[in-house]
Design an enzyme around this catalytic site. Structure first.
Site, PDB file in Angstrom:
ATOM      1  N   SER A   1      48.824  43.229  42.065  1.00  0.00           N
ATOM      2  CA  SER A   1      49.319  42.233  41.112  1.00  0.00           C
ATOM      3  C   SER A   1      50.800  41.943  41.347  1.00  0.00           C
ATOM      4  O   SER A   1      51.553  42.787  41.836  1.00  0.00           O
ATOM      5  CB  SER A   1      49.129  42.724  39.676  1.00  0.00           C
ATOM      6  OG  SER A   1      47.773  42.953  39.391  1.00  0.00           O
TER       7      SER A   1
HETATM    8  N1  SAH Z   1      45.970  47.353  39.510  1.00  0.00           N
HETATM    9  C1  SAH Z   1      45.862  46.920  40.884  1.00  0.00           C
HETATM   10  C2  SAH Z   1      45.425  45.468  40.964  1.00  0.00           C
HETATM   11  C3  SAH Z   1      44.296  45.320  41.930  1.00  0.00           C
HETATM   12  S1  SAH Z   1      43.416  43.792  41.874  1.00  0.00           S
HETATM   13  C4  SAH Z   1      47.161  47.176  41.643  1.00  0.00           C
HETATM   14  O1  SAH Z   1      48.164  47.575  41.024  1.00  0.00           O
HETATM   15  O2  SAH Z   1      47.178  47.015  42.859  1.00  0.00           O
HETATM   16  C5  SAH Z   1      42.035  44.209  40.855  1.00  0.00           C
HETATM   17  C6  SAH Z   1      41.108  45.278  41.348  1.00  0.00           C
HETATM   18  O3  SAH Z   1      40.011  45.365  40.426  1.00  0.00           O
HETATM   19  C7  SAH Z   1      40.473  45.036  42.715  1.00  0.00           C
HETATM   20  O4  SAH Z   1      40.791  46.107  43.562  1.00  0.00           O
HETATM   21  C8  SAH Z   1      38.960  44.982  42.422  1.00  0.00           C
HETATM   22  O5  SAH Z   1      38.178  45.542  43.436  1.00  0.00           O
HETATM   23  C9  SAH Z   1      38.876  45.789  41.139  1.00  0.00           C
HETATM   24  N2  SAH Z   1      37.699  45.552  40.294  1.00  0.00           N
HETATM   25  C10 SAH Z   1      37.051  44.391  40.036  1.00  0.00           C
HETATM   26  N3  SAH Z   1      36.007  44.604  39.204  1.00  0.00           N
HETATM   27  C11 SAH Z   1      36.009  45.955  38.922  1.00  0.00           C
HETATM   28  C12 SAH Z   1      35.178  46.811  38.133  1.00  0.00           C
HETATM   29  N4  SAH Z   1      34.122  46.353  37.446  1.00  0.00           N
HETATM   30  N5  SAH Z   1      35.492  48.125  38.071  1.00  0.00           N
HETATM   31  C13 SAH Z   1      36.551  48.633  38.769  1.00  0.00           C
HETATM   32  N6  SAH Z   1      37.352  47.878  39.540  1.00  0.00           N
HETATM   33  C14 SAH Z   1      37.086  46.548  39.612  1.00  0.00           C
END
Ligand code: SAH
Length: 219
Positions: A69
């Protein structure tokens, strides 16, 4: 958390200070959040190819079609969570692990779920190498983490079509859920507070754009 095995140069520190000033100018006012961002080396969570861009206010690819993010988004969600020392926090969407480490810096005990196996494995290794105490899990975060519920705070870092019922149920009375909800293009940041009597109060903030929350109670 210790970052002794990673190169954190004066240049990186300087760039982080600039980023913090920028976030403050954009309206982030929680000094604890700003200090956590000042301390966590975001460049460590990115592939080498993106090192130069680590302290720009931009989302960045982290593999598997996912992104870390934007720093403003991390700061905004962290601020809405009102983290207190030793809060038990659940994060849905571990991704790079950066948001989880910012919450850890704020004093939270963080449990984080990721549904992409490769990302889960890569980030688990990184967090271990960093001596982080963030606990990571592989699975569908829309169902929460019943074995460790209830939580003081829950943060969802992917865009949801609706608020997953399981997450509301796994919130303590007085607890806060921060979640972006909307369509695939645009989501509203919601803060849902569970009152002592179990009633849920929803506040709506700005628009954001996240990768989709997939899963049983997601897309
Ligand atoms: N908090 C992260 C942001 C990653 S983007 C950071 O600081 O880098 C969002 C993430 O959510 C992705 O890696 C995606 O694979 C994950 N995601 C999407 N749906 C999900 C679910 N149902 N359970 C767990 N993770 C999920």
């Amino acid at each position: 958390m210790q970052f002794t095995d990673f190169q954190d140069s004066f240049r990186h520190k300087g760039l982080r200070k600039k980023l913090v000033d920028f976030l403050r100018s954009k309206g982030i006012h929680d000094e604890a959040v700003l200090e956590a961002i000042n301390q966590v080396p975001r460049h460590v969570f990115l592939d080498n190819a993106f090192l130069e861009l680590a302290y720009e206010d931009r989302a960045m690819p982290i593999g598997e079609g996912q992104t870390i993010s934007q720093p403003y988004t991390v700061a905004f969600q962290s601020q809405l969570l009102e983290i207190k020392k030793r809060d038990k926090v659940l994060e849905i969407g571990t991704g790079s692990g950066y948001q989880a480490c910012v919450l850890e810096k704020l004093g939270a005990k963080v449990h984080s779920i990721e549904r992409q196996r490769k990302l889960y494995e890569k980030t688990q290794k990184l967090l271990q190498a960093m001596k982080s105490k963030v606990a990571t899990y592989y699975g569908d975060g829309t169902l929460g983490l019943p074995a460790f519920a209830p939580f003081d705070k829950i943060i969802v870092t992917a865009g949801a079509p609706v608020v997953p019922q399981s997450l509301c149920e796994q919130l303590k009375p007085g607890g806060i859920l921060v979640i972006p909800v909307g369509d695939e293009q645009n989501q509203r940041m919601l803060r849902i507070t569970k009152q002592a009597d179990g009633e849920l109060v929803t506040e709506s903030f700005d628009n954001f754009k996240f990768v989709p929350l997939l899963g049983k109670e997601g897309w």
